[in-house]
Design a protein around this motif. Structure first.
Motif, mmCIF file in Angstrom:
data_model
loop_
_atom_site.group_PDB
_atom_site.id
_atom_site.type_symbol
_atom_site.label_atom_id
_atom_site.label_comp_id
_atom_site.label_asym_id
_atom_site.label_seq_id
_atom_site.Cartn_x
_atom_site.Cartn_y
_atom_site.Cartn_z
ATOM 1 N N CYS A 2 -7.199 2.049 3.130
ATOM 2 C CA CYS A 2 -6.781 3.330 2.546
ATOM 3 C C CYS A 2 -7.669 3.726 1.377
ATOM 4 C CB CYS A 2 -5.331 3.260 2.104
ATOM 5 S SG CYS A 2 -4.187 3.211 3.513
ATOM 6 N N CYS A 40 -0.271 3.649 3.438
ATOM 7 C CA CYS A 40 0.081 3.271 4.820
ATOM 8 C C CYS A 40 1.294 2.358 4.858
ATOM 9 C CB CYS A 40 -1.098 2.621 5.527
ATOM 10 S SG CYS A 40 -1.508 0.969 4.912
ATOM 11 N N CYS A 49 0.855 -1.181 0.000
ATOM 12 C CA CYS A 49 0.000 0.000 0.000
ATOM 13 C C CYS A 49 0.895 1.236 0.000
ATOM 14 C CB CYS A 49 -0.927 0.001 1.207
ATOM 15 S SG CYS A 49 -1.952 1.485 1.285
ATOM 16 N N CYS A 69 -4.526 -0.294 -0.041
ATOM 17 C CA CYS A 69 -5.190 -1.384 0.676
ATOM 18 C C CYS A 69 -6.669 -1.002 0.871
ATOM 19 C CB CYS A 69 -4.509 -1.626 2.015
ATOM 20 S SG CYS A 69 -4.774 -0.339 3.231
ATOM 21 N N SER A 88 1.596 -0.700 4.195
ATOM 22 C CA SER A 88 1.386 -2.079 4.630
ATOM 23 C C SER A 88 1.888 -3.016 3.537
ATOM 24 C CB SER A 88 -0.099 -2.326 4.918
ATOM 25 O OG SER A 88 -0.858 -2.194 3.741
#
Ligand SMILES: [Zn+2]
Ligand SMILES: [Zn+2]
Length: 150
Positions: free
Chosen positions: A145, A105, A102, A142, A107
């Motif tokens: 988000c 963020c 992502c 993601c 991730s």
């Protein structure tokens, strides 16, 4: 809950075997640090691991966590992930797989190898290069988000 692709016990057994075969003592500290790495699906940073290990070993230092992670990586027990952040991110899943990253963020989520067609080169590589493995990084947003309003 996501399930680990490999049981934690299996990863810990590989960890102990690898340490023993390299003459590295399996100290309580090292075992706890690796257990936190091996039990995480998040591709954690050393800082994330430090916070978790500190709950179990209060007097551990961040430097010790960094040093242990470097040792584990040198032994091939961890792989570094490139999530486009300043912080290192580590992966204890050594099976071939790809990543969903992502961009907001940062991730990092595992993507099973079978999700992507085998990668082939159309032309010879521009210069001799010993390919060790191919991995795909899918960049995007993601679910959490993508759901955020701007
Ligand atoms: Zn995200
Ligand atoms: Zn991974």
């Amino acid at each position: 809950m996501e399930t680990l692709p490999q049981p934690l016990e299996q990863r810990m057994a590989r960890f102990r075997d690898c340490c023993l075969s390299h003459g590295l003592a399996v100290t309580h500290q090292r075992a706890v640090i690796y257990q936190e790495l091996a039990g995480s699906m998040e591709h954690p940073s050393p800082e994330m691991i430090y916070e978790r290990v500190r709950a179990r070993i209060p007097d551990i230092s961040l430097a010790t966590v960094y040093k242990s992670i470097k040792t584990f990586a040198d032994l091939g027990l961890l792989r570094e992930v490139n999530p486009f952040t300043e912080s290192q991110r580590w992966d204890a899943n050594l099976d071939p797989h790809h990543h969903l990253i992502c961009t907001r963020c940062k991730s990092v989520t595992d993507l099973p190898e079978a999700t992507v067609a085998p990668i082939e080169f159309r032309t010879p590589l521009p210069e001799p290069f010993q390919v060790q493995r191919l991995s795909v990084e899918v960049l995007g947003l993601c679910v959490a988000c993508a759901a955020l309003k701007k």
